[in-house]
Design an enzyme around this catalytic site. Structure first.
Site, PDB file in Angstrom:
ATOM      1  N   GLU A  63     -56.425 -82.383  69.758  1.00  0.00           N
ATOM      2  CA  GLU A  63     -55.292 -81.628  69.203  1.00  0.00           C
ATOM      3  C   GLU A  63     -55.399 -80.224  69.768  1.00  0.00           C
ATOM      4  O   GLU A  63     -56.248 -79.437  69.339  1.00  0.00           O
ATOM      5  CB  GLU A  63     -55.384 -81.599  67.663  1.00  0.00           C
ATOM      6  CG  GLU A  63     -55.305 -82.953  66.988  1.00  0.00           C
ATOM      7  CD  GLU A  63     -53.888 -83.527  67.000  1.00  0.00           C
ATOM      8  OE1 GLU A  63     -52.933 -82.804  67.329  1.00  0.00           O
ATOM      9  OE2 GLU A  63     -53.757 -84.726  66.702  1.00  0.00           O
TER      10      GLU A  63
ATOM     11  N   CYS B 290     -50.881 -73.358  66.163  1.00  0.00           N
ATOM     12  CA  CYS B 290     -50.694 -74.137  67.389  1.00  0.00           C
ATOM     13  C   CYS B 290     -49.229 -74.485  67.588  1.00  0.00           C
ATOM     14  O   CYS B 290     -48.752 -74.609  68.703  1.00  0.00           O
ATOM     15  CB  CYS B 290     -51.545 -75.401  67.353  1.00  0.00           C
ATOM     16  SG  CYS B 290     -51.266 -76.394  65.881  1.00  0.00           S
TER      17      CYS B 290
END
Ligand code: NAD
Length: 508
Positions: free
Chosen positions: A234, A268
């Protein structure tokens, strides 16, 4: 030698505590203990394992305020965001997993084709073994705990290495798992930085779940590839937020401000590129400027924007803004980097007059910076949005929901929100993950439990007959098989021919 991790409150500069780092020599022992604990843990019924998850949830609820304070002190984020965006998603993930894990991970009967007559087929989910979870500092609780509990529910034991930048949260996580009474070594927390992370990666885990930067993700993937260790990565993002002229302008502008500046942009899936249709560009810019200048910076309960967490990240933000201003960008709001003080607070920045090749437009900034770029057509904005190495999240703002779905379908992105921003991550029923440099794999949803298991195919025959048609000998079978398959796979199945050939094969 004992190495200490210094916990410093980034918002105040106050030195809070020193946390003892895990020694590299201890890594072997961690794996030994994790493998020993796996023997029992993996054999518990899923429902028995979920009892511990429920206890963990209770411990978190009881300690919620303290947990929020620890997150605030360790990251410099505002208390509301510690609660809403780090603690709540973790609790929601536990709740969803407790509710559905048993069904998702129980063996499932699937269809068996007629050609395999008399057999039954199942899929089983077998824990992989020891899972290594390595997590970052921006949402230090949920990005560590959610993969950990997903792996534990499936019967794995886990070694977690939280970020060295937020060591107090790492310590707190260790404490809440202890308080929840998990059996010894089912979950172990190793504290330290990249050396400890690298030693753990080299220590032969059965699965690596990594959240962090693209650079580190690639290093980990390389090590894992050599040993064929499966991974989920991720990684970073440079998410586009697209505003069409028919959008609810006020909502889109407020959404963009939140999407770009929440957690000081250290997200993110932060809105890092705002594309606005030309005819509403100036109006949009005026509203985002007005909304941004209302925001309160600080770390008390009424504050909107906290400080940056990691000094190195502040330098990256500074570099991106400097690069843009030097190349002709216009500062619409905020102050230029040469006027920034030494604190970890950065006043939110809005930039206009940008070019696609500026660092602030094409690289992950991970700070409170909103570049706003005009576009003319739907085709053009899809191209601009997709012109990125990243593809984590995106958002589309328009009152034409058909157009929204059309554009969303063409964006190369792990998720798209329509007239919303960021929230796809908050629905644990949706898969989460990236395309391109934003990562490999998905978690949350059913997928988030299944990745930590070997998906095993089982076919079961009662074992009464002495032979099968496809077994030896083949003598005299070719012509019968030919007829069998021609009748079975024909557009309109020829059942009589099928039955005749089948019976013939049975007699051979
Ligand atoms: P980072 O890559 O520097 O560190 C992440 C973790 O990896 C830390 O625990 C660190 O100690 C460890 N690590 C560093 N080098 C290592 C090595 N060689 N071997 C093993 N472990 C190592 O990232 P960061 O600065 O902590 O986090 C910020 C980045 O994370 C941003 O790029 C952000 O976009 C990304 N991120 C992604 C997601 C997502 O879900 N896609 C979520 C949050 C953050």
């Amino acid at each position: 030698m004992m190495t200490l991790l210094e916990a410093v409150n980034p918002a105040t500069g106050e030195h809070m505590e020193d946390i003892q780092e895990t020694k590299i020599e201890e890594v072997e022992l961690y794996y030994y203990q994790a493998r020993t604990a796996f023997e029992k843990w993996s054999r518990l019924a899923i429902s028995e394992r979920l009892i511990y998850l429920k206890k963990l949830k209770s411990v978190m609820v009881e300690n919620m305020d303290r947990l929020a304070q620890v997150i605030v002190q360790d990251t410099g984020k505002v208390p509301t965001e510690a609660l809403v965006a780090d603690i709540m998603p973790t609790l929601d993930a536990i709740t969803t997993i407790v509710k559905h894990a048993e069904k998702i991970l129980s063996p499932k009967r699937v269809k068996t084709p007629l050609l395999l007559i008399g057999k039954k087929s199942y899929v089983e989910y077998m824990p992989r073994g020891v899972v290594l979870v390595i997590s970052p500092w921006n949402y230090p609780l949920q990005l560590a705990v959610v993969p950990v509990i997903s792996a534990l529910a499936g019967g794995n034991t886990v070694i977690l290495k939280p970020s060295e930048v937020t060591p107090l949260v790492g310590k707190f996580i260790e404490e809440i798992f202890q308080k929840a009474g998990f059996p010894k070594d089912v979950i172990q927390v190793a504290h330290g930085g990249k050396e400890v992370g690298a030693a753990l990666t080299a220590g032969n885990p059965d699965y690596i779940f990594f959240t962090g930067s693209v650079g580190t993700g690639k290093i980990i993937q390389e090590v894992a590839a050599k040993k064929l260790i499966p991974t989920t990565l991720e990684l970073g993002g440079k998410d586009p937020l697209i505003v069409f002229k028919d959008a609810n302008l006020k909502r889109a502008a407020k959404g963009a401000v939140w999407g770009a500046f929440t957690n000081s942009g250290q997200v993110c899936m932060s809105a890092e590129r705002i594309y606005v249709e030309e005819s509403i560009y100036d109006d949009f810019l005026n509203i985002v400027k007005e909304e941004t200048e209302k925001l309160i910076q600080g770390t008390n309960e009424d504050s909107d924007i906290g400080s940056m967490t990691f000094p190195k990240q502040k330098e990256i933000v500074k570099q991106h803004v400097k690069d843009a201003l030097e190349k002709g960008a216009v500062l619409v709001s905020g102050s230029p980097p040469d006027k920034w003080d030494d604190s970890m607070f950065i006043q939110p920045i809005i930039l206009a007059n940008l070019k696609q090749d500026m660092e602030v437009v094409c690289e992950e900034t991970f700070g409170p910076v909103m570049p706003v770029i005009p576009f003319k057509t739907e085709e053009e904005v899809i191209k601009l949005a997709n012109e990125s190495n990243y593809g984590l999240n995106a958002s589309v703002w328009t009152s034409d929901l058909k157009k929204a779905r059309r554009v969303a379908s063409r964006l190369v992105s792990g998720a798209v929100t329509v007239n919303e921003v960021l929230v796809s991550v908050a629905n644990h029923y949706l898969p989460f993950g990236g395309t391109k440099d934003s990562g490999i794999g998905r978690y949350h949803s059913e997928e988030g439990l299944k990745i930590f298991c070997h998906e095993k195919a089982i076919i079961l025959d009662r074992g009464k007959r002495n032979k099968e048609i496809q077994w030896y000998p083949y003598k005299g079978k070719y012509a019968a098989f030919l007829k069998l398959f021609q009748s079975y796979f024909h557009e309109r199945k020829k059942w009589i021919q099928f039955l005749r050939s089948y019976l013939k094969l049975l007699k051979k």
